[in-house]
Design a protein around this motif. Structure first.
Motif, short mmCIF file in Angstrom:
data_model
loop_
_atom_site.label_atom_id
_atom_site.label_comp_id
_atom_site.label_asym_id
_atom_site.label_seq_id
_atom_site.Cartn_x
_atom_site.Cartn_y
_atom_site.Cartn_z
N ILE A 137 0.84 -1.20 0.00
CA ILE A 137 0.00 0.00 0.00
C ILE A 137 0.87 1.25 0.00
O ILE A 137 0.61 2.21 -0.74
CB ILE A 137 -0.96 0.00 1.21
CG1 ILE A 137 -1.95 -1.15 1.12
CG2 ILE A 137 -1.67 1.34 1.34
CD1 ILE A 137 -2.95 -1.03 -0.01
N LEU A 138 1.92 1.25 0.82
CA LEU A 138 2.81 2.42 0.88
C LEU A 138 3.50 2.66 -0.46
O LEU A 138 3.70 3.81 -0.86
CB LEU A 138 3.83 2.25 2.00
CG LEU A 138 3.25 2.21 3.41
CD1 LEU A 138 4.35 1.94 4.42
CD2 LEU A 138 2.53 3.50 3.73
N GLY A 139 3.83 1.60 -1.18
CA GLY A 139 4.41 1.75 -2.52
C GLY A 139 3.42 2.35 -3.50
O GLY A 139 3.79 3.19 -4.33
N MET A 140 2.16 1.94 -3.40
CA MET A 140 1.13 2.50 -4.27
C MET A 140 0.91 3.98 -3.95
O MET A 140 0.76 4.80 -4.87
CB MET A 140 -0.18 1.73 -4.11
CG MET A 140 -0.11 0.31 -4.62
SD MET A 140 -1.45 -0.74 -4.07
CE MET A 140 -2.85 0.01 -4.85
N VAL A 141 0.92 4.32 -2.67
CA VAL A 141 0.75 5.71 -2.26
C VAL A 141 1.91 6.56 -2.79
O VAL A 141 1.70 7.69 -3.24
CB VAL A 141 0.63 5.82 -0.73
CG1 VAL A 141 0.73 7.26 -0.27
CG2 VAL A 141 -0.67 5.20 -0.26
N ARG A 142 3.11 6.02 -2.76
CA ARG A 142 4.27 6.76 -3.25
C ARG A 142 4.14 7.09 -4.74
O ARG A 142 4.59 8.15 -5.18
CB ARG A 142 5.55 5.94 -3.01
CG ARG A 142 6.58 6.70 -2.23
CD ARG A 142 7.82 5.88 -1.94
NE ARG A 142 7.60 5.09 -0.73
CZ ARG A 142 7.70 3.76 -0.67
NH1 ARG A 142 8.04 3.05 -1.72
NH2 ARG A 142 7.48 3.13 0.47
N LYS A 143 3.52 6.21 -5.51
CA LYS A 143 3.36 6.44 -6.95
C LYS A 143 2.37 7.56 -7.26
O LYS A 143 2.45 8.18 -8.31
CB LYS A 143 2.90 5.16 -7.65
CG LYS A 143 3.95 4.09 -7.70
CD LYS A 143 5.09 4.49 -8.58
CE LYS A 143 6.09 3.38 -8.70
NZ LYS A 143 7.23 3.74 -9.53
N VAL A 144 1.42 7.80 -6.35
CA VAL A 144 0.40 8.83 -6.59
C VAL A 144 0.40 9.87 -5.47
O VAL A 144 -0.63 10.49 -5.19
CB VAL A 144 -1.00 8.21 -6.77
CG1 VAL A 144 -1.09 7.40 -8.04
CG2 VAL A 144 -1.40 7.39 -5.56
N ASP A 145 1.55 10.08 -4.83
CA ASP A 145 1.61 10.99 -3.68
C ASP A 145 1.26 12.43 -4.03
O ASP A 145 0.87 13.19 -3.16
CB ASP A 145 2.97 10.92 -2.98
CG ASP A 145 4.11 11.39 -3.86
OD1 ASP A 145 3.91 11.53 -5.08
OD2 ASP A 145 5.20 11.62 -3.32
N HIS A 146 1.36 12.81 -5.30
CA HIS A 146 1.00 14.16 -5.71
C HIS A 146 -0.51 14.32 -5.89
O HIS A 146 -1.00 15.43 -6.05
CB HIS A 146 1.73 14.52 -7.02
CG HIS A 146 1.47 13.55 -8.13
ND1 HIS A 146 2.00 12.27 -8.12
CD2 HIS A 146 0.74 13.65 -9.25
CE1 HIS A 146 1.60 11.64 -9.23
NE2 HIS A 146 0.83 12.46 -9.91
N LEU A 147 -1.25 13.21 -5.81
CA LEU A 147 -2.70 13.25 -5.98
C LEU A 147 -3.46 13.00 -4.67
O LEU A 147 -4.67 13.20 -4.62
CB LEU A 147 -3.15 12.19 -7.00
CG LEU A 147 -2.53 12.27 -8.39
CD1 LEU A 147 -2.99 11.11 -9.24
CD2 LEU A 147 -2.88 13.58 -9.05
N VAL A 148 -2.76 12.54 -3.65
CA VAL A 148 -3.43 12.15 -2.41
C VAL A 148 -2.80 12.82 -1.19
O VAL A 148 -1.69 13.32 -1.25
CB VAL A 148 -3.40 10.62 -2.21
CG1 VAL A 148 -4.13 9.90 -3.32
CG2 VAL A 148 -1.98 10.11 -2.08
N LYS A 149 -3.57 12.81 -0.09
CA LYS A 149 -3.09 13.28 1.21
C LYS A 149 -3.16 12.08 2.15
O LYS A 149 -4.17 11.37 2.18
CB LYS A 149 -3.97 14.41 1.72
CG LYS A 149 -3.58 14.94 3.09
CD LYS A 149 -4.43 16.11 3.50
CE LYS A 149 -5.83 15.61 3.84
NZ LYS A 149 -6.67 16.61 4.50
N VAL A 150 -2.08 11.86 2.90
CA VAL A 150 -2.01 10.68 3.77
C VAL A 150 -1.88 11.13 5.23
O VAL A 150 -1.08 12.02 5.54
CB VAL A 150 -0.80 9.79 3.39
CG1 VAL A 150 -0.72 8.58 4.29
CG2 VAL A 150 -0.86 9.39 1.94
N GLU A 151 -2.69 10.53 6.10
CA GLU A 151 -2.64 10.81 7.53
C GLU A 151 -2.60 9.48 8.28
O GLU A 151 -3.19 8.49 7.82
CB GLU A 151 -3.90 11.55 7.98
CG GLU A 151 -4.18 12.83 7.24
CD GLU A 151 -5.57 13.37 7.55
OE1 GLU A 151 -6.18 12.93 8.53
OE2 GLU A 151 -6.03 14.22 6.78
#
Length: 61
Positions: free
Chosen positions: A43-57
């Motif tokens: 999941i963290l790898g997927m978030v890294r690929k779209v980190d400019h589109l999402v906000k993570v808390e």
């Protein structure tokens, strides 16, 4: 495992097909949609690929 809250803050329009599919795999289909998931390496790898589109808390559980 820790939980994280992922919120889509930018549109997937005009993004590569790979980024669109990553958003869909994370469960994000609309703007300002939020999902809570386990913070696994996948999941963290997927978030890294779209980190400019999402906000993570992080979620305090």
């Amino acid at each position: 495992m820790a939980k994280i809250k992922i919120t889509q803050v930018k549109s997937g329009i005009d993004r590569s097909e790979r980024q669109k599919l990553t958003l869909k795999a994370l469960g994000l289909t609309k703007m300002h949609a939020t999902v809570e998931v386990e913070a696994t390496p996948q999941i963290l790898g997927m978030v890294r690929k779209v980190d400019h589109l999402v906000k993570v808390e992080t979620v305090n559980a």
